[in-house]
Design an enzyme around this catalytic site. Structure first.
Site, short mmCIF file in Angstrom:
data_model
loop_
_atom_site.label_atom_id
_atom_site.label_comp_id
_atom_site.label_asym_id
_atom_site.label_seq_id
_atom_site.Cartn_x
_atom_site.Cartn_y
_atom_site.Cartn_z
N ASP A 45 0.86 -1.20 0.00
CA ASP A 45 0.00 0.00 0.00
C ASP A 45 0.89 1.25 0.00
OD1 ASP A 45 -1.47 -2.25 1.57
OD2 ASP A 45 -3.09 -0.84 1.26
N GLU A 68 -5.07 7.47 0.33
CA GLU A 68 -5.56 6.80 1.54
C GLU A 68 -4.54 6.77 2.65
OE1 GLU A 68 -6.93 2.78 1.07
OE2 GLU A 68 -7.31 2.58 3.20
N ASP A 132 -6.39 5.23 -4.25
CA ASP A 132 -6.37 4.07 -3.35
C ASP A 132 -5.25 3.15 -3.84
OD1 ASP A 132 -8.92 2.02 -1.74
OD2 ASP A 132 -6.74 2.04 -1.59
N ILE A 134 -3.89 0.44 -2.75
CA ILE A 134 -4.40 -0.93 -2.82
C ILE A 134 -5.82 -0.89 -2.25
CG2 ILE A 134 -4.28 -3.26 -1.84
CD1 ILE A 134 -1.45 -3.38 -2.39
N ASP A 135 -6.77 -1.09 -3.13
CA ASP A 135 -8.17 -1.18 -2.66
C ASP A 135 -8.48 -2.66 -2.49
OD1 ASP A 135 -10.73 -0.40 -1.91
OD2 ASP A 135 -11.49 -0.75 -3.93
N THR A 137 -7.45 -4.32 0.57
CA THR A 137 -6.22 -4.87 1.19
C THR A 137 -6.50 -6.24 1.80
OG1 THR A 137 -5.52 -2.59 1.65
CG2 THR A 137 -4.38 -4.33 2.85
N SER A 251 -12.78 -5.19 -3.53
CA SER A 251 -12.27 -3.97 -4.19
C SER A 251 -13.14 -3.44 -5.33
CB SER A 251 -10.85 -4.24 -4.73
OG SER A 251 -10.94 -4.92 -5.99
N LYS A 254 -15.26 -4.92 -8.61
CA LYS A 254 -16.71 -5.05 -8.85
C LYS A 254 -17.16 -4.04 -9.92
CE LYS A 254 -17.39 -4.70 -4.35
NZ LYS A 254 -16.05 -5.04 -3.85
N ASP A 281 -12.29 5.11 -2.80
CA ASP A 281 -12.89 3.79 -3.00
C ASP A 281 -13.88 3.78 -4.16
OD1 ASP A 281 -12.89 2.84 0.48
OD2 ASP A 281 -11.63 2.13 -1.16
N1 LIG Z 1 -17.74 -0.63 7.25
C1 LIG Z 1 -17.37 -0.48 5.98
N2 LIG Z 1 -18.30 -0.25 5.02
C2 LIG Z 1 -17.94 -0.11 3.73
N3 LIG Z 1 -16.67 -0.21 3.29
C3 LIG Z 1 -15.72 -0.43 4.20
C4 LIG Z 1 -16.01 -0.58 5.57
N4 LIG Z 1 -14.84 -0.79 6.23
C5 LIG Z 1 -13.87 -0.75 5.30
N5 LIG Z 1 -14.41 -0.54 4.08
C6 LIG Z 1 -13.69 -0.38 2.80
O1 LIG Z 1 -14.08 -1.30 1.82
C7 LIG Z 1 -13.05 -1.26 0.86
C8 LIG Z 1 -12.96 -2.58 0.21
O2 LIG Z 1 -14.19 -2.77 -0.40
P1 LIG Z 1 -14.71 -4.26 -0.61
O3 LIG Z 1 -15.07 -4.77 0.73
O4 LIG Z 1 -15.88 -4.09 -1.51
O5 LIG Z 1 -13.57 -4.99 -1.21
C9 LIG Z 1 -11.77 -0.91 1.54
O6 LIG Z 1 -11.24 0.25 0.95
C10 LIG Z 1 -12.21 -0.62 2.94
O7 LIG Z 1 -11.68 0.58 3.41
P2 LIG Z 1 -10.38 0.49 4.36
O8 LIG Z 1 -9.24 0.65 3.40
O9 LIG Z 1 -10.59 1.62 5.27
O10 LIG Z 1 -10.39 -0.84 5.04
MG LIG Z 2 -6.68 0.99 0.28
MG LIG Z 3 -10.13 1.01 -0.50
MG LIG Z 4 -7.53 0.50 3.49
#
Ligand SMILES: Nc1ncnc2c1ncn2[C@@H]1O[C@H](COP(=O)(O)O)[C@@H](O)[C@H]1OP(=O)(O)O
Ligand SMILES: [Mg+2]
Ligand SMILES: [Mg+2]
Ligand SMILES: [Mg+2]
Length: 342
Positions: A45, A68, A132, A134-135, A137, A251, A254, A281
């Site tokens: 990341d 991020e 982002d 790495i989306d 992670t 990520s 989708k 995101d």
């Molecule tokens: N409670 C939450 N609701 C929605 N998205 C979230 C939540 N917690 C984390 N995320 C984020 O979902 C993204 C991944 O999406 P997906 O689940 O569809 O793969 C990550 O960037 C993550 O952010 P973070 O980087 O803060 O963890």
């Molecule tokens: Mg990220």
């Molecule tokens: Mg993300």
């Molecule tokens: Mg993150």
């Protein structure tokens, strides 16, 4: 054509960053840290953020950047900082041909400063890149899908979007074949896709599926139950007469999937009303879906509002779908939420 150079730099920047992220993805050493919000961050990341911000600010020095990550964990941990610098330096050395367009980073001290150029607060005015590195992670750590995502927001509207999904198959019909796709879009100019491994190739135009019969439709949702409500999504799909199992991807993969017709709908119903989706995101993926001919709103039918800062604080959840299906999907979402008195 407007934003041609921004699209090119965005594609080159994330493509180069994926050399680093894929090296870490395939290695045992991920250097994972649990952040304050209990979400994971890895040396990939940080490394990807350094490379991408360095590229964007080399090409567009006046632009603001919302990234991020920040360098605080690396400033506190020399061993981790050295690991990230080693990855960044190796990637820069391996891509010297891009230095003139994407710039360079001379040492780890400069790397930390570059990472911290991403602390801008966002907003409704000016040119702001949303990154982002790495989306997904959690998907990255699980050995599943992740994405490297970069969008350019100008006066609150996304104008350029680019994302690499290194583990999505180039041909969805050949899941065991070549992996790694790069998608990009400029508002009003359509969306394209090409294999990540062919940097110079022109992207081929992509479009949403033409399926309009819900009994033949498929919907995408996240893998992590903590990020969206699988039960509500299943209930909405059932009420629409969707019978196919959901396509579960981590990520912005989708967004990539529905924008090239693998699935017609993306549902992201909030699991907590206090969580605010981050602009990084959704910036790149939302534009790619729109330029592929899709419609994207939040769960109340509101347009995504990228003017509010680092988060989509004026929105809740995501409902993205092929144009002909979106109104019925949104109606089913509202029925479900009414049932749940959200
Ligand atoms: N409670 C939450 N609701 C929605 N998205 C979230 C939540 N917690 C984390 N995320 C984020 O979902 C993204 C991944 O999406 P997906 O689940 O569809 O793969 C990550 O960037 C993550 O952010 P973070 O980087 O803060 O963890
Ligand atoms: Mg990220
Ligand atoms: Mg993300
Ligand atoms: Mg993150």
């Amino acid at each position: 054509m407007p934003y041609t150079n921004e699209r090119r730099i965005a594609e080159l920047a994330i493509q180069r960053a994926c050399i680093l992220t894929e090296r870490v993805y395939n290695s045992q050493v991920k250097g994972t840290i649990m952040k304050g919000d209990k979400s994971p961050v890895t040396i990939a990341d940080f490394g990807a953020q350094a490379l991408i911000i360095s590229s964007v600010s080399h090409a567009f020095p006046e632009d603001s950047i919302v990234g991020e990550e920040d360098s605080s964990d690396l400033r506190a941990d020399k061993a981790k900082r050295d690991l990230v610098w080693g990855l960044v330096k190796d990637t820069l050395d391996a891509t010297k041909d891009l230095t003139s367009e994407l710039g360079d980073i001379k040492d780890s001290e400069e790397m930390l400063a570059v990472i911290d150029r991403g602390t801008h607060q966002g907003g409704a005015v000016g040119r702001i890149w949303a990154l982002d590195p790495i989306d997904g992670t959690k998907g990255f750590l699980r050995g599943d899908q992740y994405a490297v995502c970069l969008g350019l927001i100008v006066d609150g509207k996304v104008q350029v979007g680019a994302l690499v999904c290194p583990n999505l198959p180039v041909d969805p019909e050949a899941p065991e074949g070549e992996k790694g796709i790069l998608l990009s879009a400029v508002r009003g100019q359509g969306a394209t896709m090409r294999p990540w491994s062919t940097p110079s190739a022109q992207g081929t135009p992509i479009s949403m599926s033409s399926v309009t019969d819900f009994s033949k439709a498929r919907f995408c949702e996240g893998v992590e139950a903590g990020h969206s409500s699988h039960s509500e999504q299943a209930s909405i799909a059932k009420s629409l007469g969707i019978t196919a199992p959901s396509i579960q991807l981590d990520s912005q993969a989708k967004y990539a999937s529905i924008s090239r017709g693998v699935g017609e709908i993306y549902l992201r119903l909030p699991v907590s009303l206090s969580y605010e989706e981050k602009i990084w995101d959704h910036a790149a993926g939302s534009l790619i879906v729109e330029e592929a001919g899709g419609v994207i709103t939040d769960i109340y039918g509101k347009e995504l509002d990228f003017r509010q800062g680092r988060t989509l604080r004026a929105n809740k959840g995501i409902v993205a779908a092929q144009t002909a299906l979106h109104p019925a999907v949104l109606k089913a979402v509202k029925e479900e939420l009414k049932v749940l008195e959200l």
